[in-house]
Write a protein that holds these residues in place. Structure first.
Motif, mmCIF file in Angstrom:
data_model
loop_
_atom_site.group_PDB
_atom_site.id
_atom_site.type_symbol
_atom_site.label_atom_id
_atom_site.label_comp_id
_atom_site.label_asym_id
_atom_site.label_seq_id
_atom_site.Cartn_x
_atom_site.Cartn_y
_atom_site.Cartn_z
ATOM 1 N N ALA A 89 -9.297 6.577 -9.036
ATOM 2 C CA ALA A 89 -8.479 7.795 -9.131
ATOM 3 C C ALA A 89 -9.299 9.031 -8.795
ATOM 4 O O ALA A 89 -8.821 9.939 -8.105
ATOM 5 C CB ALA A 89 -7.891 7.915 -10.536
ATOM 6 N N ARG A 90 -10.539 9.057 -9.257
ATOM 7 C CA ARG A 90 -11.405 10.216 -8.965
ATOM 8 C C ARG A 90 -11.660 10.352 -7.474
ATOM 9 O O ARG A 90 -11.554 11.448 -6.909
ATOM 10 C CB ARG A 90 -12.736 10.060 -9.700
ATOM 11 C CG ARG A 90 -12.673 10.226 -11.210
ATOM 12 C CD ARG A 90 -14.008 9.854 -11.823
ATOM 13 N NE ARG A 90 -14.024 10.024 -13.275
ATOM 14 C CZ ARG A 90 -15.044 9.619 -14.051
ATOM 15 N NH1 ARG A 90 -16.100 9.033 -13.498
ATOM 16 N NH2 ARG A 90 -14.997 9.807 -15.356
ATOM 17 N N GLN A 91 -12.016 9.238 -6.818
ATOM 18 C CA GLN A 91 -12.352 9.309 -5.396
ATOM 19 C C GLN A 91 -11.124 9.625 -4.548
ATOM 20 O O GLN A 91 -11.211 10.376 -3.564
ATOM 21 C CB GLN A 91 -13.005 7.996 -4.945
ATOM 22 C CG GLN A 91 -14.312 7.673 -5.655
ATOM 23 C CD GLN A 91 -15.338 8.795 -5.546
ATOM 24 O OE1 GLN A 91 -15.555 9.343 -4.455
ATOM 25 N NE2 GLN A 91 -15.981 9.145 -6.661
ATOM 26 N N LEU A 92 -9.963 9.088 -4.902
ATOM 27 C CA LEU A 92 -8.725 9.437 -4.199
ATOM 28 C C LEU A 92 -8.416 10.922 -4.370
ATOM 29 O O LEU A 92 -7.966 11.599 -3.432
ATOM 30 C CB LEU A 92 -7.553 8.597 -4.710
ATOM 31 C CG LEU A 92 -7.560 7.111 -4.346
ATOM 32 C CD1 LEU A 92 -6.392 6.397 -5.028
ATOM 33 C CD2 LEU A 92 -7.483 6.909 -2.833
ATOM 34 N N THR A 93 -8.666 11.435 -5.560
ATOM 35 C CA THR A 93 -8.418 12.856 -5.828
ATOM 36 C C THR A 93 -9.355 13.739 -5.016
ATOM 37 O O THR A 93 -8.939 14.766 -4.467
ATOM 38 C CB THR A 93 -8.580 13.139 -7.336
ATOM 39 O OG1 THR A 93 -7.599 12.393 -8.058
ATOM 40 C CG2 THR A 93 -8.415 14.624 -7.622
ATOM 41 N N ILE A 94 -10.627 13.352 -4.914
ATOM 42 C CA ILE A 94 -11.579 14.125 -4.113
ATOM 43 C C ILE A 94 -11.131 14.166 -2.658
ATOM 44 O O ILE A 94 -11.151 15.229 -2.005
ATOM 45 C CB ILE A 94 -12.998 13.525 -4.223
ATOM 46 C CG1 ILE A 94 -13.545 13.706 -5.639
ATOM 47 C CG2 ILE A 94 -13.940 14.181 -3.221
ATOM 48 C CD1 ILE A 94 -14.832 12.947 -5.901
ATOM 49 N N LEU A 95 -10.719 13.009 -2.126
ATOM 50 C CA LEU A 95 -10.276 12.943 -0.730
ATOM 51 C C LEU A 95 -9.109 13.884 -0.474
ATOM 52 O O LEU A 95 -9.088 14.633 0.517
ATOM 53 C CB LEU A 95 -9.878 11.504 -0.381
ATOM 54 C CG LEU A 95 -11.025 10.507 -0.149
ATOM 55 C CD1 LEU A 95 -10.474 9.088 -0.026
ATOM 56 C CD2 LEU A 95 -11.826 10.877 1.094
ATOM 57 N N ASN A 131 1.784 8.716 2.763
ATOM 58 C CA ASN A 131 2.496 7.533 3.254
ATOM 59 C C ASN A 131 1.561 6.327 3.342
ATOM 60 O O ASN A 131 1.959 5.196 3.017
ATOM 61 C CB ASN A 131 3.103 7.828 4.617
ATOM 62 C CG ASN A 131 4.224 8.853 4.546
ATOM 63 O OD1 ASN A 131 4.893 8.972 3.519
ATOM 64 N ND2 ASN A 131 4.421 9.605 5.614
ATOM 65 N N GLN A 132 0.328 6.554 3.792
ATOM 66 C CA GLN A 132 -0.633 5.450 3.881
ATOM 67 C C GLN A 132 -0.975 4.896 2.500
ATOM 68 O O GLN A 132 -1.108 3.680 2.325
ATOM 69 C CB GLN A 132 -1.909 5.924 4.580
ATOM 70 C CG GLN A 132 -1.751 6.154 6.072
ATOM 71 C CD GLN A 132 -3.008 6.751 6.699
ATOM 72 O OE1 GLN A 132 -3.852 7.320 6.009
ATOM 73 N NE2 GLN A 132 -3.125 6.644 8.009
ATOM 74 N N LEU A 133 -1.118 5.783 1.520
ATOM 75 C CA LEU A 133 -1.426 5.345 0.160
ATOM 76 C C LEU A 133 -0.299 4.483 -0.393
ATOM 77 O O LEU A 133 -0.540 3.439 -1.015
ATOM 78 C CB LEU A 133 -1.669 6.559 -0.736
ATOM 79 C CG LEU A 133 -2.011 6.279 -2.209
ATOM 80 C CD1 LEU A 133 -3.200 5.331 -2.322
ATOM 81 C CD2 LEU A 133 -2.297 7.595 -2.944
ATOM 82 N N SER A 134 0.925 4.896 -0.149
ATOM 83 C CA SER A 134 2.081 4.108 -0.590
ATOM 84 C C SER A 134 2.096 2.736 0.083
ATOM 85 O O SER A 134 2.322 1.708 -0.563
ATOM 86 C CB SER A 134 3.373 4.867 -0.287
ATOM 87 O OG SER A 134 4.503 4.115 -0.671
ATOM 88 N N THR A 153 -10.889 5.051 2.602
ATOM 89 C CA THR A 153 -10.406 5.618 3.865
ATOM 90 C C THR A 153 -10.058 4.512 4.850
ATOM 91 O O THR A 153 -9.004 4.535 5.498
ATOM 92 C CB THR A 153 -11.472 6.550 4.467
ATOM 93 O OG1 THR A 153 -11.706 7.642 3.576
ATOM 94 C CG2 THR A 153 -10.997 7.100 5.804
ATOM 95 N N LYS A 154 -10.929 3.506 4.958
ATOM 96 C CA LYS A 154 -10.661 2.385 5.859
ATOM 97 C C LYS A 154 -9.457 1.584 5.391
ATOM 98 O O LYS A 154 -8.622 1.145 6.194
ATOM 99 C CB LYS A 154 -11.890 1.479 5.954
ATOM 100 C CG LYS A 154 -13.052 2.083 6.722
ATOM 101 C CD LYS A 154 -14.224 1.110 6.795
ATOM 102 C CE LYS A 154 -15.370 1.692 7.613
ATOM 103 N NZ LYS A 154 -16.542 0.764 7.665
#
Length: 456
Positions: free
Chosen positions: A197-203, A241-244, A403-404
């Motif tokens: 969650a932290r790394q997704l939030t930073i991105l 959309n990619q995350l979903s 990201t990948k």
């Protein structure tokens, strides 16, 4: 909207306007007016209406050009009293009124160039800036109004140097990252949910902080110009959309029923931490993946999801229920304190409805300033979440991994066959072991609307 009498002031001629009264303080709220009247209100000597000024400068591209606006401001600077003004009033005007008007004009030009500059790069904008420079030189030669700072800002714009905003104070001591044992062989289920969650939030925060005001106006995020006029908004739409899609694909990647339920549990923990971080964009994207048709139909999988996860999901789903125009979600945002990453889909929907549902001009042919006030308020609601940065430490290996993963996620419609292969009966299953949580199936579809769909 009733037509009221035009406002007359000694500092200018009479310009058409339509006004309303706000609250109990008899404050003027401009609903419509001609461009000369709006510019006059922008530079009044007897009142500083900061909210009106911000709205005007944020949305002027809807009803005038930069060159025309400059012409009106110069005319306002060179303002003379109406011909019928008596001599004593002219003396008062010369001593008290015109200096204030001219100071207002200079301040508006400075605000425009520093905070609201929306002119595209090109020869026309270069000509506009040089025209401003000539105006400043004329004012300086008369030694009437201090314009040194304005001159420096114009020079910076001419040279292509962007206005540097005040930086946020550095924040020390972010929480220590929770690292997996092997950073070179990462597996989603073995990465701590809190750190995901932290790394997704930073991105997301890195791009959200770069969004410029003009990206939300004129439905720029829907335009595929070169270069893009709303690159950051489009990145966040694509990321959402990619995350979903990735959430859906990650669940379906497990052929074992028990492991598939464990992936759902892990994703629920990620969404819960994103909610605690006020990253509502990621929360809604993750829920959208879990609620998507290929995952929604997995009856056996949902029956294996833990009771704890089901209990954690319900309040998240309640937050974004669509009743009363997403009142629960809007209230959540209203009381949240930055840093925060809102889900853009709802704001883009609001902006689209305002743009498409309100005419540019009133029946009397005046500028419908009420429309632009609504647009500016909506954009400001989004912009204010950028006021504070997140205190989180990036982990390059994890960010590269996610990201990948997100970039390789396939579209939802390509996952249906895989879902049917894993659980052929799907929701048609008879007696389920338990029914602790029932997904609604595409619960965020109406929130996303077409505003979050990129025509690539």
């Amino acid at each position: 909207m009733a037509q009221q009498d035009a406002i007359e002031r000694i500092d200018s001629g009479c310009h058409d306007s339509t006004d309303g009264v706000a609250g109990n303080k008899n404050e003027e709220m401009i609903k419509a007016g001609t461009l000369p009247f709006l510019v006059e209100n922008l530079t009044r000597h007897d009142k500083l209406d900061a909210a009106f000024n911000r709205t005007f400068l944020a949305t002027y591209t809807y009803f005038t050009s930069g060159s025309e606006l400059l012409d009106h401001l110069v005319d306002r600077f060179d303002n003379t009293p109406p011909p019928s003004t008596i001599q004593t009033e002219i003396e008062q005007w010369s001593i008290h009124t015109i200096p204030l008007i001219r100071l207002r004009v200079v301040n508006i030009l400075r605000q425009w160039l520093e905070h609201f500059w929306s002119e595209p790069k090109g020869p026309e904008t270069d000509d506009l800036l040089h025209k401003m420079r000539l105006f400043v030189e004329r004012v300086n030669s008369a030694a009437e109004t201090p314009t040194q700072q304005l001159d420096l800002i114009i020079q910076r714009r001419i040279s292509g140097q962007p206005y540097t905003k005040r930086s946020h104070p550095s924040i020390s001591n972010p929480p220590k990252p929770i690292l997996p044992r092997k950073l070179d062989k990462l597996q989603f289920i073995k990465i701590d949910a809190k750190e995901i969650a932290r790394q997704l939030t930073i991105l997301e925060a890195q791009t959200f902080s770069k969004i410029q005001r003009h990206e939300f106006l004129h439905k720029n995020w829907q335009k595929k110009t070169t270069p893009l006029v709303a690159p950051n908004v489009r990145w966040l739409i694509r990321h959402s959309n990619q995350l979903s899609n990735w959430v859906c694909g990650t669940v379906l990647a497990e052929s074992d029923l028990k492991k598939r339920a464990q992936v759902v549990d892990h994703l629920v923990n990620v969404a819960t931490t994103c909610h605690q971080l006020q990253n509502y964009s990621a929360v809604i994207s993750i829920l959208s993946g879990l609620e998507s048709a290929p995952i929604y139909r997995l009856a056996r999988t949902w029956a294996m999801v833990t009771e704890r996860s089901c209990n954690l999901l319900r309040p998240l789903q309640a937050m974004i229920v669509s009743s009363q125009n997403y009142q629960a979600y809007r209230e959540t945002l209203r009381v949240a304190v930055p840093p925060c990453i809102p889900f853009l889909g709802l704001f883009l929907k609001d902006l689209t409805f305002i743009e498409d549902g309100n005419p540019a001009l009133t029946p009397e042919g005046m500028i419908n300033f009420h429309k632009y006030s609504m647009l500016a308020t909506t954009v400001q609601d989004v912009q204010r979440w950028k006021e504070a940065p997140y205190c989180l430490q990036p982990v390059p290996e994890l960010q590269e991994y996610f990201t990948k993963q997100l970039h390789s996620a396939v579209e939802l419609h390509e996952m249906w066959d895989k879902s049917c292969e894993l659980e052929p009966k799907g929701r048609g299953l008879g007696n389920r072991p338990r029914d602790l949580y029932t997904p609604t199936g595409g619960m965020s579809a109406s929130m996303v609307v077409a505003c979050m769909v990129l025509d690539d």
